[in-house]
Design an enzyme around this catalytic site. Structure first.
Site, PDB file in Angstrom:
ATOM      1  N   CYS A  80       0.838  -1.210   0.000  1.00 63.88           N
ATOM      2  CA  CYS A  80       0.000   0.000   0.000  1.00 63.88           C
ATOM      3  C   CYS A  80       0.874   1.262   0.000  1.00 63.88           C
ATOM      4  O   CYS A  80       1.546   1.534  -0.975  1.00 63.88           O
ATOM      5  CB  CYS A  80      -0.977  -0.041   1.172  1.00 63.88           C
ATOM      6  SG  CYS A  80      -2.283   1.182   0.979  1.00 63.88           S
ATOM      7  N   HIS A 177      -3.585  -5.118   0.458  1.00 64.49           N
ATOM      8  CA  HIS A 177      -3.034  -5.565   1.747  1.00 64.49           C
ATOM      9  C   HIS A 177      -3.028  -7.097   1.836  1.00 64.49           C
ATOM     10  O   HIS A 177      -4.064  -7.686   2.153  1.00 64.49           O
ATOM     11  CB  HIS A 177      -3.874  -4.999   2.898  1.00 64.49           C
ATOM     12  CG  HIS A 177      -3.653  -3.546   3.126  1.00 64.49           C
ATOM     13  ND1 HIS A 177      -2.705  -3.064   3.992  1.00 64.49           N
ATOM     14  CD2 HIS A 177      -4.242  -2.460   2.578  1.00 64.49           C
ATOM     15  CE1 HIS A 177      -2.726  -1.747   3.985  1.00 64.49           C
ATOM     16  NE2 HIS A 177      -3.650  -1.352   3.130  1.00 64.49           N
ATOM     17  N   GLU A 179      -1.847  -8.891   4.122  1.00 64.62           N
ATOM     18  CA  GLU A 179      -1.889  -9.362   5.512  1.00 64.62           C
ATOM     19  C   GLU A 179      -3.298  -9.518   6.055  1.00 64.62           C
ATOM     20  O   GLU A 179      -3.497 -10.158   7.084  1.00 64.62           O
ATOM     21  CB  GLU A 179      -1.083  -8.407   6.416  1.00 64.62           C
ATOM     22  CG  GLU A 179      -1.685  -7.023   6.655  1.00 64.62           C
ATOM     23  CD  GLU A 179      -1.402  -6.015   5.523  1.00 64.62           C
ATOM     24  OE1 GLU A 179      -1.067  -6.454   4.408  1.00 64.62           O
ATOM     25  OE2 GLU A 179      -1.537  -4.804   5.764  1.00 64.62           O
TER      26      GLU A 179
END
Ligand code: XMP
Length: 518
Positions: A80, A177, A179
């Site tokens: 990001c 993202h 994660e």
């Protein structure tokens, strides 16, 4: 500690810790450091991840890092803001998006031959959350993933030109993202990065941790004696057992009973510790705490008195162990991460047991300082600590003192212990305990309400029940416990605990409320 590691540079994103947790789940050690603290001379670093950020690269106060410290030398993954920063710094272009892109997107084109996307499906769902968009990637880079709205959703260079004079390590950048849970193949992407690209040996396991930590502790402590304050909680218990493995009886543990623990907790935990072979001194100091707390109603004042008394009682015991050289603590990694807030200031919220007098010259030993809570639990299991100790809910240091609203008396503590015990035992009996981060009862001792029991009017205190779900206690939601369960617990408490005629369930989340009432 000699251990290959990934460095995660934190630019202030709320999901930075999540990146670390995902990597640890891949049995890969990692450290989160502020964006401007890259450890240039650390030879154990095998890769670098740049996190997201609340800033735009164009903000004057945006966090900036000197990429030449690692680009070209180590594999890099920008996430990001990290991706935007790479683009912006290496000659690409980042512009305000027409509208903020937030939420689900799909990688409509993805280069599955690229090492980052090996094993990826076409159209894989990813999670976006950004206000700026990368409109041009730097020279020498190639797009490897696009969504309907974001052409440059992922790009890489096998060998970036700038700013390193002898480049050989690749740079990857993803706008989404990986994660977060909603990026469905996010863990695969991170695995591709840390294992295939950075060469993680995935040797960060509980068994390995126990073996290497015990060896390190033996070396660090030698023939010295160590003191450790036990609280009955998971962290201090695991730290104690680990140290006991390393140095046996040269570890002396001190467990202070301030009188505001749960029902029978002191006795039960002492038994557990003895079964674990720990050398524990149990100190019943409850009289002193009750005396000092008499008439005190203000929450912060209660905390201060308990903190001060605790340190004094602990110190008095510790001083008796005249040849001790070390003070061990169950500090864990989230207690120490220097996370950034939007101002770029480092926030440190945690203070572990401190205050041993300077003249004792004790050195600090924190064997769990690299572990997340779930890792502490895994290590505890590895050490053979019983499940009821490992899976315990967190419990505040000042104990039931911050769950009695109003002045504290032994009788009020007894009432609350009974109510709390019915609630907690009920959660266990109904198989709900492990689904909950933390639960307990609160006695509203300055409030009285009217009730009727049999033919008699009652005028007694209410008890509030609090149960929350959370992952780190920073945010929490009230647990949606079954009505039947709440009805049963309420009934049992009112019938069995003299002094309580009303039970309420706390349906506040954190924020804006807190987990504890005081
Ligand atoms: P709050 O109430 O701030 O609590 O939402 C967050 C977590 O911290 C625990 N807590 C404490 N732990 N000493 C402690 O050791 C304290 O004074 C204290 N106050 C809150 C709380 O139980 C929850 O897990």
């Amino acid at each position: 500690m000699q251990q290959q590691k990934i460095i995660i540079l934190d630019f202030g994103s709320q999901t930075t810790q999540l990146i670390a947790r995902r990597l640890r789940e891949l049995d890969t050690f990692c450290e989160i450091l502020p964006y401007n603290k890259f450890p240039v001379s650390d030879t154990d670093v095998i890769g670098v991840i740049l996190s997201g950020s609340p800033y735009s690269v164009h903000d004057s106060e945006a966090f900036k890092v000197d990429l030449s410290q690692f680009v070209g030398r180590l594999p890099v993954l920008g996430i990001c803001y990290g991706a935007q920063f790479i683009s912006h710094s290496l000659g690409g272009r980042v512009e305000k998006a027409d509208s903020r892109e937030y939420g689900r997107a799909h990688l409509e084109t993805v280069d599955a031959d690229n090492p980052l996307f090996r094993g990826f499906d076409q159209n894989s769902q990813v999670w976006m959350s950004h206000g700026d968009t990368i409109t041009a990637i730097p020279e020498g880079f190639k797009v490897i993933g696009s969504t309907k709205d974001v052409t440059n959703a992922a790009f890489w260079s096998p060998s970036p030109l700038a700013p390193c004079p002898t480049p050989h390590a690749p740079v990857f950048a993803v706008q989404f993202h990986p994660e977060v849970f909603h990026t469905l193949q996010g863990t695969l992407l991170l695995k591709n990065f840390v294992v295939d690209i950075c060469g993680s040996k995935q040797d960060w396991s509980p068994a390995n941790f126990v073996e290497t930590t015990v060896a390190e502790l033996k070396e660090q402590i030698g023939n010295d004696r160590v003191i450790l304050g036990l609280s009955g909680g998971v962290d201090s218990s695991v730290a104690a057992v680990l140290l006991n493995r390393a140095i046996g009886d040269r570890l002396t543990c001190i467990f202070v009973d301030h009188g505001m623990l749960r029902k029978n907790e002191f006795q039960n935990v002492m038994k557990d510790y003895e079964c674990l072979g720990l050398n524990v001194i149990g100190v019943d100091a409850s009289q002193r705490f009750f005396a000092d707390l008499e008439g005190v109603t203000e929450p912060e004042k209660k905390r201060k008195i308990i903190g001060r008394d605790f340190i004094e009682v602990f110190n008095a015991e510790a001083k008796k162990i005249t040849d001790a050289k070390w003070l061990a603590q169950g500090t864990i990694y989230p207690d120490r991460i220097e996370s950034l807030n939007i101002t770029g200031k480092v926030i440190k919220s945690h203070h572990n047991v401190g205050g041993l007098p300077e003249e004792m010259h004790l050195k600090l030993c924190e064997p769990l300082k690299w572990l997340f809570k779930d890792e502490v639990r895994r290590v505890g299991r590895q050490l053979g600590i019983p499940e009821h100790l490992i899976g315990r809910h967190p419990f505040p240091g000042p104990g039931l003192a911050v769950r009695i609203l109003g002045a504290i008396t032994p009788e009020k503590v007894r009432i609350l212990q009974e109510a709390d015990d019915i609630f907690i035992q009920g959660l266990r009996d109904w198989g709900l305990y492990d689904q909950i981060w933390q639960a307990g009862a609160i006695l509203l001792s300055d409030v009285r309400s009217v009730g009727v029991m049999g033919d008699e009017r009652t005028y007694e205190n209410p008890v509030a029940l609090r149960a929350v779900t959370s992952t780190d206690a920073m945010t929490a939601d009230w647990a949606h416990l079954p009505y039947d369960f709440l009805a049963k617990v309420s009934n049992d408490i009112i019938n069995k605990v003299k002094g309580v005629n009303r039970v309420c369930y706390d349906i506040s989340s954190k924020p804006p409320s807190t987990i504890e009432w005081e």
